[in-house]
Design an enzyme around this catalytic site. Structure first.
Site, short mmCIF file in Angstrom:
data_model
loop_
_atom_site.label_atom_id
_atom_site.label_comp_id
_atom_site.label_asym_id
_atom_site.label_seq_id
_atom_site.Cartn_x
_atom_site.Cartn_y
_atom_site.Cartn_z
N HIS A 106 0.58 3.44 4.07
CA HIS A 106 0.95 4.76 3.56
C HIS A 106 0.82 4.87 2.04
CE1 HIS A 106 5.16 2.97 3.15
NE2 HIS A 106 5.07 3.62 2.01
N ASP A 155 1.43 0.08 9.78
CA ASP A 155 1.57 0.59 8.41
C ASP A 155 1.18 -0.46 7.37
OD1 ASP A 155 2.10 2.35 6.35
OD2 ASP A 155 4.25 1.94 6.31
N SER A 204 7.18 -0.03 -1.98
CA SER A 204 6.41 -0.11 -0.74
C SER A 204 5.21 -1.03 -0.88
CB SER A 204 5.92 1.27 -0.32
OG SER A 204 6.86 1.92 0.46
#
Length: 316
Positions: A101, A134, A212
């Site tokens: 992402h 992801d 992230s």
């Protein structure tokens, strides 16, 4: 600006465990956990001396010194804005792991190494994606960057209460170190495409937008997960709540499986359509009203193969 940690309902974090077949496929071994035990008062060794117990646990400063060269900041841009995240160096050829992402659908990807006036930036390319987990691989020319490949350890040896560390770029602050413990194991979260990710590690180490794709590190300095999501009860596209004390990391067994799929050309690309009105997947936002799922970013980039000798380095 797109944010780079996913949001989810806390209730959706409950889940089940995952096997470690991926490690067997990639030559993984077991991680040795070393426990420091105090010698009872008056206990002596064979030579009449107190017995020393081996200890490979590192201090926070030692972990930072050892592992920070294996962590990069990621700046990704598309027609819909910019995103910031973190990446984990996997090999000496500049292969870097991050969350899908962070980079999916972007037209320009840069990595940053170092901080302040010593920071160096360089263009990177998307190697491939495994959107169901992801995760994605990008690659950069490593010449002159001083990158160091981090070791990926088996996450099935992780226990609740174990100390853990996160290195990343929260709010664009590169090479930030935070510390916590493993709060729970075998959680379940959703990828942006709504696929289930199991065997997830829960931690109270501070994770914020920009973390992230960065590593969750054990006390031996080995990567046991990829920091990916936090729980939040705030909503709205513009909200960027900070650490809630409930963060989630994709486990290393899943890392190995995803990297293997990407390198073999069988990784799943992101499927969201790009465009000015396309939903963007951001970092810690509020809970959706009707679903614990998250929105995915734009379409996948190229799927060039990684170097033949690139990939995950599995620890002892």
């Amino acid at each position: 600006m797109r944010r780079s940690l996913a949001h989810l309902l806390v209730a959706a974090a409950l889940g089940s465990g995952i096997g470690i077949a991926a490690f067997a496929a990639m030559g993984g071994g077991s991680t040795t956990r070393t426990v420091t035990a105090a010698t009872p008062s008056g206990a002596k060794g064979n030579a009449g001396q107190a017995r020393a117990v081996a200890n490979t646990t590192l201090s926070a400063s030692q972990i930072y010194s050892r592992d920070s060269a294996g962590v990069v900041a990621i700046m990704a841009r598309s027609g819909q804005g910019a995103d910031e995240g973190t990446g984990i160096v996997l090999d000496e050829h500049g292969l870097i792991l991050t969350n899908d992402h962070v980079v999916a659908g972007d037209t320009s990807i840069q990595i940053g190494v170092g901080t302040g006036s010593s920071k160096a930036t360089r263009e990177a390319k998307l190697v491939g994606e495994e959107a169901n987990h992801d995760l994605a691989l990008i690659q950069v020319n490593p010449s002159g960057l001083g990158l160091k490949a981090l070791t990926i350890a088996r996450s099935d040896s992780v226990h609740v209460g174990d100390p853990v560390y996160a290195i990343g770029s929260p709010y664009g602050l590169e090479e930030t170190l935070t510390k916590g413990i493993v709060s729970a194991v075998d959680r379940e979260i959703q990828a942006p495409n709504r696929s289930q990710i199991t065997g997830v590690l829960q931690t109270d180490a501070a994770l914020n937008p920009g973390n992230s794709g960065g590593p969750l590190i054990n006390s031996e300095g080995q990567v046991i997960g990829v920091n990916s999501q936090i729980a939040s009860d705030r909503g709205g596209e513009q909200s960027q709540p900070g650490s809630t004390g409930v963060g989630f990391a994709i486990p290393s067994a899943t890392i190995a499986e995803a990297v293997q799929k990407i390198r073999s050309g069988s990784g799943v690309p992101s499927s969201r359509e790009a465009g000015p009105n396309a939903p963007r997947f951001g970092g810690p936002q509020g809970v959706e009203q009707e679903s614990p799922s998250v929105e995915a970013p734009g379409p996948a980039g190229g799927e060039e193969e990684a170097p033949a000798n690139g990939g995950v380095v599995i620890g002892p």
